[in-house]
Write an enzyme that holds these catalytic residues in place. Sequence first.
Site, PDB file in Angstrom:
ATOM      1  CD  GLN A  92      30.426 -45.522 -25.302  1.00  0.00           C
ATOM      2  OE1 GLN A  92      29.316 -45.120 -25.613  1.00  0.00           O
ATOM      3  NE2 GLN A  92      30.783 -45.701 -24.040  1.00  0.00           N
ATOM      4  CE1 TYR A 115      62.215 -26.941 -35.433  1.00  0.00           C
ATOM      5  CE2 TYR A 115      62.419 -25.664 -37.447  1.00  0.00           C
ATOM      6  CZ  TYR A 115      62.920 -26.069 -36.222  1.00  0.00           C
ATOM      7  OH  TYR A 115      64.129 -25.603 -35.798  1.00  0.00           O
ATOM      8  CG  HIS A 169      70.646 -39.704 -44.664  1.00  0.00           C
ATOM      9  ND1 HIS A 169      70.630 -38.823 -43.606  1.00  0.00           N
ATOM     10  CD2 HIS A 169      70.620 -38.942 -45.778  1.00  0.00           C
ATOM     11  CE1 HIS A 169      70.591 -37.586 -44.060  1.00  0.00           C
ATOM     12  NE2 HIS A 169      70.577 -37.631 -45.380  1.00  0.00           N
ATOM     13  CB  THR A 207      34.566 -46.374 -22.738  1.00  0.00           C
ATOM     14  OG1 THR A 207      33.224 -46.119 -22.320  1.00  0.00           O
ATOM     15  CG2 THR A 207      35.267 -47.260 -21.725  1.00  0.00           C
ATOM     16  CB  CYS A 249      73.769 -35.950 -44.933  1.00  0.00           C
ATOM     17  SG  CYS A 249      73.209 -35.533 -46.586  1.00  0.00           S
ATOM     18  CE  LYS A 294      46.436 -43.633 -37.166  1.00  0.00           C
ATOM     19  NZ  LYS A 294      46.640 -43.125 -38.499  1.00  0.00           N
ATOM     20  CD  GLU A 346      70.285 -41.177 -40.824  1.00  0.00           C
ATOM     21  OE1 GLU A 346      71.400 -41.577 -41.192  1.00  0.00           O
ATOM     22  OE2 GLU A 346      69.836 -40.045 -41.114  1.00  0.00           O
ATOM     23  CD  GLU A 380      50.094 -45.783 -39.823  1.00  0.00           C
ATOM     24  OE1 GLU A 380      51.139 -46.426 -40.007  1.00  0.00           O
ATOM     25  OE2 GLU A 380      50.055 -44.730 -39.157  1.00  0.00           O
ATOM     26  CE  LYS A 399      30.468 -47.410 -20.144  1.00  0.00           C
ATOM     27  NZ  LYS A 399      30.889 -46.554 -19.024  1.00  0.00           N
TER      28      LYS A 399
HETATM   29  N1  GLN Z   1      71.702 -29.534 -47.142  1.00  0.00           N
HETATM   30  C1  GLN Z   1      72.631 -30.530 -47.590  1.00  0.00           C
HETATM   31  C2  GLN Z   1      72.413 -30.903 -49.043  1.00  0.00           C
HETATM   32  O1  GLN Z   1      71.351 -30.701 -49.570  1.00  0.00           O
HETATM   33  C3  GLN Z   1      72.598 -31.766 -46.706  1.00  0.00           C
HETATM   34  C4  GLN Z   1      71.329 -32.528 -46.782  1.00  0.00           C
HETATM   35  C5  GLN Z   1      71.189 -33.536 -45.681  1.00  0.00           C
HETATM   36  O2  GLN Z   1      71.871 -33.453 -44.671  1.00  0.00           O
HETATM   37  N2  GLN Z   1      70.306 -34.480 -45.856  1.00  0.00           N
HETATM   38  O3  GLN Z   1      73.313 -31.436 -49.669  1.00  0.00           O
END
Ligand code: GLN
Length: 542
Positions: free
Chosen positions: A191, A54, A514, A187, A380, A17, A516, A139, A222
Amino acid sequence: MTRFIFITGGVVSSLGKGLCSAALGALLQARGYKVRLRKLDPYLNVDPGTMSPYQHGEVYVTDDGAETDLDLGHYERFTGVASKQGDNVTSGRIYSTVITKERRGDYLGGTVQVIPHVTDQIKEFVEAGITDEDFILCEIGGTVGDIESLPFLEAIRQLGNELGPERSMFMHLTLIPYISAAGELKTKPTQHSVKELLGLGIRPDVLMVRIDRELPPSERRKIALFCNVREEAVIPAMDVDSIYQVPIAYHAEGLDAQVCKHFKLSYEKEPDLSRWKDIVHRVREPEGEVTIAVVGKYVQLKDAYKSLSESLMHGGIANNVRVKLDWIDSEVFEREDAVTHLEHVDGILVPGGFGERGSQGKIEAARFAREKNVPYFGICFGMQMAVIEAARNIAGIQKASSTEFGNTPDPVVGLMTEWVKGNEVQRRTEAGDKGGTMRLGAYACALAAGSRVRDIYGTPSIMERHRHRFEVNINYKQALEKAGMKFSGMSPDGVLPEIVEYPDHPWFIGVQFHPELKSKPFEPHPLFTSFIEAAIKQSRLV
Ligand code: GLN
């Protein structure tokens, strides 16, 4: 005029979604509209920051320091619009706001109830902080039929009424399973899900159906008939080989045209999808391949590293190569020699993480990369482990460790109790709350002249997002620099080490933030582009 598109899901979870919402955002943007995406999550945590990876997958952090659902990462990667704190609201936050108001006496003696007090609060969040956006895509997490999501569905039903169809639309995403024993598409679950939604007073205007094969016209008819939706507004959403193909695929099925039609906007002119076509072309026809080992703790659950795997892919897109990921549980290095697992890889990445379990394996991975001249990217926790490795094995500080793992005579990584954000001093205590108390959000970092990172970024100052409690201890800077590890990025006040690197290594960079979280397929992050470039060089050596 801001229009609202409410997106719900039915039948089962994990239908994508978030991706579907993000792709619709990208399509409306390609038609020249200004969009913002939001997510309402039904769980009772105030934010996902306290949840285990997790349970929840990655926690996505915004510039303004909110810990949010990973779908906000999809939103940013598909639209480039930076999310804000108010773009992710949970039941926990709603209830805590309502209860605070009640304690303050704001309800003037009234009985506080789900309807109207909780639903009003939800509506306030949905409509807050909007400036000149043409569309807000909202959303609703979870699946229709869950007890938890009822107040949210009631709130958007009310909003639909108040705004009217010219300013609101409901989109519902379901699944059409193929039953192989019968050789038929079914379907009925769709429905039922629509019936459930209708029972709550919400009539979907567009139905997206996830399906693993073509939807025959008879089945489309349908669904339209039984679900009270126009036939052309039943949009098949087939599986595609790359997530960046999704906007193109949905456009081909007429999704954006249907949305424009609903709002009586013109849709004859084709949107400009060249950006997505170029990305898909690069993904499908790479000129080579590199293998990156991701050495982490939560590797069984790929959602825990969502932005990370996307960013590595973006680095591949920038360099026209396919990036193959070898997910390695760091604990194996505590039993087996790193060589057997890392010998063949072109780059090693140790991502963010928490807690002592698996940390020794990450230290081993950093050691392997340093000694064998393999490109290493520590993010990090991955930076902190590289620093401990350098302290122990080069600087000779044998007991070097992080206070995250308990007391140590040499805390090369330690808890920060006070730091500066903008003009304000932020504080935390060891016994304080866990939720929302990390160093969170965008902070500036000054890059040292002549360093590799300065060269990669091409600018002396950067802003990157953080989420951590512990910091590399500035008191060990001298010893580590003497050992060859340079502190090439520092907080502007010079107190917090943000980046370390080895100048005499082909590519070894550790960052406290970070990166990313800011990479996009159409604007790959420079560190990931550079890391993959180094991995390509490495692949020519092995
Ligand atoms: N556990 C580490 C801290 O709290 C690194 C945290 C992380 O990698 N985002 O500084």
